[in-house]
Design a protein around this motif. Structure first.
Motif, PDB file in Angstrom:
ATOM      1  N   LEU A   1     -84.421 -20.498  39.889  1.00 14.69           N
ATOM      2  CA  LEU A   1     -83.134 -21.050  40.308  1.00 14.69           C
ATOM      3  C   LEU A   1     -82.512 -20.194  41.401  1.00 14.69           C
ATOM      4  CD1 LEU A   1     -80.744 -23.004  40.060  1.00 14.69           C
ATOM      5  CD2 LEU A   1     -79.939 -21.615  38.129  1.00 14.69           C
ATOM      6  N   MET A   2     -82.611 -18.883  41.263  1.00 14.22           N
ATOM      7  CA  MET A   2     -82.041 -17.988  42.276  1.00 14.22           C
ATOM      8  C   MET A   2     -82.703 -18.200  43.632  1.00 14.22           C
ATOM      9  SD  MET A   2     -79.625 -16.073  42.438  1.00 14.22           S
ATOM     10  CE  MET A   2     -78.852 -14.691  43.145  1.00 14.22           C
ATOM     11  N   VAL A   3     -84.018 -18.331  43.645  1.00 14.26           N
ATOM     12  CA  VAL A   3     -84.735 -18.596  44.896  1.00 14.26           C
ATOM     13  C   VAL A   3     -84.275 -19.932  45.479  1.00 14.26           C
ATOM     14  CG1 VAL A   3     -87.012 -19.086  45.881  1.00 14.26           C
ATOM     15  CG2 VAL A   3     -86.720 -17.166  44.314  1.00 14.26           C
ATOM     16  N   HIS A   4     -84.148 -20.959  44.626  1.00  7.93           N
ATOM     17  CA  HIS A   4     -83.698 -22.271  45.089  1.00  7.93           C
ATOM     18  C   HIS A   4     -82.293 -22.183  45.679  1.00  7.93           C
ATOM     19  CE1 HIS A   4     -82.929 -26.791  44.015  1.00  7.93           C
ATOM     20  NE2 HIS A   4     -82.770 -26.528  45.292  1.00  7.93           N
ATOM     21  N   LEU A   5     -81.391 -21.501  44.993  1.00  9.98           N
ATOM     22  CA  LEU A   5     -80.015 -21.391  45.488  1.00  9.98           C
ATOM     23  C   LEU A   5     -79.954 -20.635  46.812  1.00  9.98           C
ATOM     24  CD1 LEU A   5     -78.104 -20.682  42.158  1.00  9.98           C
ATOM     25  CD2 LEU A   5     -78.128 -22.806  43.492  1.00  9.98           C
TER      26      LEU A   5
ATOM     27  N   ARG B   1     -74.269 -32.612  49.486  1.00 13.68           N
ATOM     28  CA  ARG B   1     -74.413 -31.211  49.866  1.00 13.68           C
ATOM     29  C   ARG B   1     -74.651 -30.372  48.620  1.00 13.68           C
ATOM     30  NH1 ARG B   1     -70.407 -27.509  53.469  1.00 13.68           N
ATOM     31  NH2 ARG B   1     -72.011 -26.079  54.167  1.00 13.68           N
ATOM     32  N   PHE B   2     -75.713 -29.588  48.629  1.00 12.20           N
ATOM     33  CA  PHE B   2     -76.156 -28.788  47.501  1.00 12.20           C
ATOM     34  C   PHE B   2     -76.531 -29.658  46.293  1.00 12.20           C
ATOM     35  CE2 PHE B   2     -73.581 -25.694  49.845  1.00 12.20           C
ATOM     36  CZ  PHE B   2     -74.465 -24.640  49.943  1.00 12.20           C
ATOM     37  N   GLY B   3     -76.799 -30.944  46.516  1.00 12.24           N
ATOM     38  CA  GLY B   3     -77.054 -31.883  45.427  1.00 12.24           C
ATOM     39  C   GLY B   3     -78.206 -31.488  44.526  1.00 12.24           C
ATOM     40  N   ILE B   4     -79.351 -31.216  45.097  1.00 12.79           N
ATOM     41  CA  ILE B   4     -80.515 -30.859  44.289  1.00 12.79           C
ATOM     42  C   ILE B   4     -80.302 -29.499  43.626  1.00 12.79           C
ATOM     43  CG2 ILE B   4     -82.999 -30.432  44.330  1.00 12.79           C
ATOM     44  CD1 ILE B   4     -83.120 -32.464  46.658  1.00 12.79           C
ATOM     45  N   ALA B   5     -79.666 -28.594  44.327  1.00 11.69           N
ATOM     46  CA  ALA B   5     -79.380 -27.277  43.747  1.00 11.69           C
ATOM     47  C   ALA B   5     -78.401 -27.402  42.574  1.00 11.69           C
ATOM     48  CB  ALA B   5     -78.812 -26.337  44.813  1.00 11.69           C
ATOM     49  N   ILE B   6     -77.425 -28.291  42.688  1.00 13.22           N
ATOM     50  CA  ILE B   6     -76.468 -28.504  41.591  1.00 13.22           C
ATOM     51  C   ILE B   6     -77.187 -29.083  40.380  1.00 13.22           C
ATOM     52  CG2 ILE B   6     -74.484 -29.891  40.845  1.00 13.22           C
ATOM     53  CD1 ILE B   6     -73.446 -29.579  43.770  1.00 13.22           C
ATOM     54  N   VAL B   7     -78.087 -30.020  40.614  1.00 11.72           N
ATOM     55  CA  VAL B   7     -78.856 -30.590  39.506  1.00 11.72           C
ATOM     56  C   VAL B   7     -79.719 -29.516  38.859  1.00 11.72           C
ATOM     57  CG1 VAL B   7     -80.718 -32.211  38.946  1.00 11.72           C
ATOM     58  CG2 VAL B   7     -78.795 -32.956  40.355  1.00 11.72           C
ATOM     59  N   HIS B   8     -80.357 -28.693  39.665  1.00  8.84           N
ATOM     60  CA  HIS B   8     -81.197 -27.617  39.150  1.00  8.84           C
ATOM     61  C   HIS B   8     -80.346 -26.644  38.317  1.00  8.84           C
ATOM     62  CE1 HIS B   8     -84.528 -24.433  40.219  1.00  8.84           C
ATOM     63  NE2 HIS B   8     -84.311 -24.520  38.925  1.00  8.84           N
TER      64      HIS B   8
ATOM     65  N   GLY C   1     -82.294 -20.540  49.065  1.00  6.42           N
ATOM     66  CA  GLY C   1     -82.787 -21.488  50.065  1.00  6.42           C
ATOM     67  C   GLY C   1     -81.746 -22.531  50.429  1.00  6.42           C
ATOM     68  N   ALA C   2     -81.043 -23.040  49.425  1.00  2.00           N
ATOM     69  CA  ALA C   2     -79.998 -24.033  49.680  1.00  2.00           C
ATOM     70  C   ALA C   2     -78.856 -23.443  50.494  1.00  2.00           C
ATOM     71  CB  ALA C   2     -79.475 -24.604  48.355  1.00  2.00           C
ATOM     72  N   ILE C   3     -78.496 -22.199  50.201  1.00  2.00           N
ATOM     73  CA  ILE C   3     -77.431 -21.540  50.953  1.00  2.00           C
ATOM     74  C   ILE C   3     -77.849 -21.342  52.406  1.00  2.00           C
ATOM     75  CG2 ILE C   3     -76.176 -19.351  51.206  1.00  2.00           C
ATOM     76  CD1 ILE C   3     -76.238 -19.258  48.049  1.00  2.00           C
ATOM     77  N   LEU C   4     -79.095 -20.893  52.592  1.00  2.00           N
ATOM     78  CA  LEU C   4     -79.586 -20.704  53.961  1.00  2.00           C
ATOM     79  C   LEU C   4     -79.630 -22.022  54.719  1.00  2.00           C
ATOM     80  CD1 LEU C   4     -82.404 -18.084  53.322  1.00  2.00           C
ATOM     81  CD2 LEU C   4     -80.197 -17.708  54.445  1.00  2.00           C
ATOM     82  N   GLY C   5     -79.857 -23.128  54.002  1.00  2.00           N
ATOM     83  CA  GLY C   5     -79.864 -24.444  54.623  1.00  2.00           C
ATOM     84  C   GLY C   5     -78.488 -25.079  54.665  1.00  2.00           C
ATOM     85  N   ARG C   6     -77.471 -24.310  54.329  1.00  2.00           N
ATOM     86  CA  ARG C   6     -76.079 -24.761  54.332  1.00  2.00           C
ATOM     87  C   ARG C   6     -75.843 -25.962  53.431  1.00  2.00           C
ATOM     88  NH1 ARG C   6     -74.994 -23.583  60.660  1.00  2.00           N
ATOM     89  NH2 ARG C   6     -75.062 -21.343  60.421  1.00  2.00           N
ATOM     90  N   GLY C   7     -76.639 -26.042  52.385  1.00  2.00           N
ATOM     91  CA  GLY C   7     -76.439 -27.101  51.403  1.00  2.00           C
ATOM     92  C   GLY C   7     -77.274 -28.332  51.624  1.00  2.00           C
ATOM     93  N   TRP C   8     -77.991 -28.376  52.724  1.00  2.00           N
ATOM     94  CA  TRP C   8     -78.815 -29.556  53.033  1.00  2.00           C
ATOM     95  C   TRP C   8     -80.257 -29.161  52.866  1.00  2.00           C
ATOM     96  CZ3 TRP C   8     -75.647 -33.316  52.681  1.00  2.00           C
ATOM     97  CH2 TRP C   8     -74.337 -33.182  53.143  1.00  2.00           C
ATOM     98  N   GLU C   9     -80.968 -29.888  52.000  1.00  2.00           N
ATOM     99  CA  GLU C   9     -82.324 -29.493  51.642  1.00  2.00           C
ATOM    100  C   GLU C   9     -83.391 -30.415  52.216  1.00  2.00           C
ATOM    101  OE1 GLU C   9     -82.874 -28.054  47.642  1.00  2.00           O
ATOM    102  OE2 GLU C   9     -80.725 -28.049  47.340  1.00  2.00           O
ATOM    103  N   ASP C  10     -83.048 -31.203  53.212  1.00  2.00           N
ATOM    104  CA  ASP C  10     -84.056 -32.115  53.772  1.00  2.00           C
ATOM    105  C   ASP C  10     -84.694 -31.569  55.030  1.00  2.00           C
ATOM    106  OD1 ASP C  10     -81.633 -32.367  55.091  1.00  2.00           O
ATOM    107  OD2 ASP C  10     -81.795 -34.513  55.361  1.00  2.00           O
TER     108      ASP C  10
END
Length: 147
Positions: free
Chosen positions: A132-136, A70-77, A138-147
């Protein structure tokens, strides 16, 4: 009570080594800048490009696994942003303060704005931070799941 998904991956065992290696790589880049005379130059730029390529290759290799964190790619970013920009910003701050020789903030600002430190501090931080802000968001809107 929250039930953990069985297919989740241990983020610590996956992302922590990435962050540690990235931090070490950026330390090498900063040492090269010292060798280059205290200002980012060709070699530190090439090494930073190699680090960026390494981040992209690592994310590509672990992409499917990161999707199960959850939020994996966002955490890496966010980790990459923090490691890279913080290393440049801290080094730039120290270098500018040392180089200005106690001549005041105006001298320090002049050195920062008139050398390559401007691009690797303010420019990179601002543009990458925006992405990064745009990515975060998006990740928040997807509840942490980016697939």
């Amino acid at each position: 009570m929250t039930v953990a998904r069985a297919d989740l991956v241990n983020a610590r065992s996956l992302i922590l080594p990435f962050v540690l290696v990235l931090t070490a790589a950026m330390l090498v880049v900063q040492i090269v800048i010292i060798v280059e005379g205290g200002v980012p130059g060709l070699y530190s730029g090439i090494l930073t490009g190699i680090v960026a390529l390494g981040i992209a290759v690592w994310v590509r290799h672990w992409y499917r696994t990161l999707l199960r964190v959850r939020f994996g790619i966002a955490i890496v970013h966010a980790s990459a942003f923090a490691a890279v920009t913080t290393s440049f910003n801290l080094h730039g701050l120290v270098q500018v303060l040392i180089t200005s020789g106690g001549q005041g903030f105006e001298a320090a600002a002049g050195l920062l704005l008139s050398t390559p430190w401007f691009g690797v501090t303010l420019g990179m931080s601002a543009l990458w931070g925006l992405g990064l802000m745009v990515h975060l968001l998006g990740a928040i809107l997807g509840r942490g799941w980016e697939d």
